[in-house]
Write a protein that holds these residues in place. Structure first.
Motif, PDB file in Angstrom:
ATOM      1  N   GLY A  54      17.598  -6.838 -64.923  1.00 56.09           N
ATOM      2  CA  GLY A  54      17.389  -7.898 -65.948  1.00 56.09           C
ATOM      3  C   GLY A  54      15.558  -8.284 -65.728  1.00 56.09           C
ATOM      4  O   GLY A  54      15.112  -8.704 -66.604  1.00 56.09           O
ATOM      5  N   SER A  55      14.998  -8.205 -64.677  1.00 60.15           N
ATOM      6  CA  SER A  55      13.610  -8.626 -64.494  1.00 60.15           C
ATOM      7  C   SER A  55      12.768  -7.693 -65.363  1.00 60.15           C
ATOM      8  O   SER A  55      11.688  -7.966 -65.688  1.00 60.15           O
ATOM      9  N   LYS A 107      14.156  -7.366 -71.656  1.00 63.70           N
ATOM     10  CA  LYS A 107      13.918  -8.670 -72.432  1.00 63.70           C
ATOM     11  C   LYS A 107      14.787  -8.856 -73.511  1.00 63.70           C
ATOM     12  O   LYS A 107      15.400  -9.752 -74.203  1.00 63.70           O
ATOM     13  N   PHE A 155      21.159 -16.098 -65.172  1.00 61.47           N
ATOM     14  CA  PHE A 155      20.005 -15.190 -65.238  1.00 61.47           C
ATOM     15  C   PHE A 155      19.003 -15.727 -66.508  1.00 61.47           C
ATOM     16  O   PHE A 155      17.835 -15.484 -66.041  1.00 61.47           O
ATOM     17  N   GLU A 170      15.661 -17.635 -65.204  1.00 55.32           N
ATOM     18  CA  GLU A 170      14.561 -16.920 -64.544  1.00 55.32           C
ATOM     19  C   GLU A 170      14.004 -15.592 -65.303  1.00 55.32           C
ATOM     20  O   GLU A 170      12.899 -15.470 -65.349  1.00 55.32           O
ATOM     21  N   GLN A 171      15.156 -15.087 -66.077  1.00 57.26           N
ATOM     22  CA  GLN A 171      14.725 -13.895 -66.956  1.00 57.26           C
ATOM     23  C   GLN A 171      14.061 -13.901 -67.965  1.00 57.26           C
ATOM     24  O   GLN A 171      13.128 -13.136 -68.735  1.00 57.26           O
TER      25      GLN A 171
END
Length: 497
Positions: A180-181, A184, A238, A241-242
């Motif tokens: 996930g980082s 998008k 998530f 943060e992501q």
């Protein structure tokens, strides 16, 4: 010539010039608009038993002795994109694409299907792929599931079993956590309605559970719950943060009414087609479309069943599914005609929806199921705008086949005409379309058609052990479009090759 005639000619010229300028403005791509191309894991990766990967349902389906796939084809090697992804991404960069849509293989990441065993080698492949896409200046549009779940789940009934909801949710959680980082734009599921029709009401696609009017409804019911669970997990664990987007991808067709004034039947065709999976998420009230519920419930009752064949959502599930997407992804290729069917003597509709879908034999043919009807794309976009309050839309698949060789003029004409309809819908009609994705970047395994339908912008030689790639003429045309920021007719470009 008197002064009034001169004045009239002057006005005519002004209007003509204004119309030409307006047309020119309509054919520009909006600022930030993203154009890319697509693939899916089983169709291009190959390496079917590499990196600890275990058999998927499509591995099983194509390896069966009685496989119904054209020429007994499999995805064992496919385009070998598992090993050649850098070459593919370099070609995408050269064209000027802004995104690459691809899917993940569930069993490459989770060999047992569950988080008890995570393949670090499989995860590393996707991390490397995503990093390469980003390094070359494109955004990865990642589909978590494109029809290839672990094979053993087929023996549990696959998507007709509600257990699949949590099985998928746990898989999605691992994917969000590990990738996930870097991502998008997420699509949870691809074309649930198509998979449920061809794999659960027929035996054309894996898993081949041939249960018409039962299997397809159960299948999509669980698909929608699984999507909502994944969306909930992303929101709760998530998103902060992501900061990504999570949506779903549906197949949508436009149904032209016969006779042409029967707009009600066209509406029913839409609601029981595209709306079957879209309405529960994007409508204000949620749930399946009312006309669909009424007709399936009515038919079930008249058949003497003690329950409807269409499963019923609880109020809690209606609430959880409604609004569970940041965007609507749609795949649009073709169109059909629709006409109303009278009830039979016992009051039952001949099929659950009381409509007959027809292929107009006068429409231009691309492949057996694909007739070239560009205006269908504009009609779909305007209907989505009006029915679902103009949500953000990504066209995640649109494309056509071509003959062997690189001179794919028919594909250029198809893409030009469909993209023109899309741009008119955006710039003239206010449809909220954010991106356009061409299916497909490479010739690939096309499910039941094997390698006989060539959708690729890039030709792949499947007789060559190295799977030689050769860009087709359409890639040069697309490169010009990306450079100029507007749609260009091939006639204005001279000889591309």
């Amino acid at each position: 010539m008197d002064q009034f005639t001169i004045f009239g000619c002057f006005i005519f010229i002004l209007r003509s010039c204004s119309g030409t300028q307006l047309e020119e403005d309509y054919l520009k791509f909006p600022p930030g608009f993203s154009i890319g191309s697509a693939s899916s894991a089983y169709q291009v990766e190959g390496a079917w038993n590499v990196s600890g990967k275990t058999p998927s349902v499509w591995d099983w389906f194509t390896h069966k002795k009685d496989s119904t796939v054209m020429d007994q084809a499999t995805g064992d090697i496919a385009c070998d994109s598992y090993h050649k992804y850098k070459e593919d991404i370099a070609m995408m960069k050269d064209i000027g694409f802004r995104h690459y849509r691809f899917s993940l293989s569930w069993t490459r990441i989770l060999p047992t299907g569950f988080p008890d065993k995570i393949s670090q080698e499989g995860l590393q492949y996707y991390k490397d792929l995503i990093d390469e896409v980003r390094r070359q200046g494109m955004e990865p549009f990642v589909t978590i599931y494109h029809w290839d779940h672990p094979e053993f789940m087929n023996r549990l009934g696959s998507w007709t079993n509600e257990l699949m909801v949590e099985y998928y949710a746990e898989y999605a959680r691992i994917v969000f956590r590990e990738l996930g980082s870097r991502v998008k734009v997420w699509a949870t599921l691809n074309e649930p309605e198509q998979n449920c029709r061809l794999g659960f009401a027929k035996d054309v696609h894996a898993p081949g559970i041939n249960l018409p009017y039962f299997g397809e409804y159960l299948c999509l019911h669980n698909y929608l719950k699984a999507h909502a669970r994944a969306y909930q997990i992303y929101n709760e664990e998530f998103r902060a943060e992501q900061g990504g987007q999570v949506g779903i991808v549906h197949l949508c067709e436009h149904f032209f009414p016969q006779p042409s004034h029967d707009l009600e039947t066209s509406r029913i065709g839409f609601e029981c087609g595209c709306g079957w999976a879209t309405h529960p998420i994007f409508s204000k009230e949620g749930n399946y479309p009312q006309v669909m519920r009424e007709r399936v419930n009515g038919n079930s009752k008249l058949e003497g069943l003690p329950f409807s064949r269409l499963p019923k959502f609880s109020p809690d599930w209606i609430k959880r599914i409604r609004g569970s997407s940041d965007f609507l992804g749609i795949n649009v290729y073709t169109a059909r005609e629709v006409r109303a069917m009278p009830r039979e003597k016992n009051g039952i509709w001949p099929n659950d929806f009381g409509t007959e879908l027809i292929i107009n034999e006068t429409w231009p043919v691309n492949t057996a199921w694909l007739r070239v009807i560009p205006q269908a794309l504009g009609e779909i976009l305007r209907r989505i705008r009006d029915v679902y309050d103009n949500p953000p839309v990504y066209i995640m698949e649109n494309g056509a086949t071509s003959a062997k060789g690189v001179n794919d003029y028919n594909r250029i004409e198809y893409l030009h005409d469909y993209m023109k309809e899309m741009l008119l819908a955006i710039n003239r009609d206010g449809c909220n379309v954010k991106g356009y994705t061409i299916w497909s970047f490479l010739d690939s395994f096309e499910w039941s058609e094997g390698y006989t339908d060539l959708f690729g912008l890039v030709e792949v030689d499947f007789t060559d052990p190295n799977r030689k790639r050769t860009p087709r003429l359409s890639t040069k045309w697309l490169k010009k479009i990306m450079q100029k920021g507007r749609l260009i007719n091939i006639k204005d470009l001279g000889q591309l090759n």
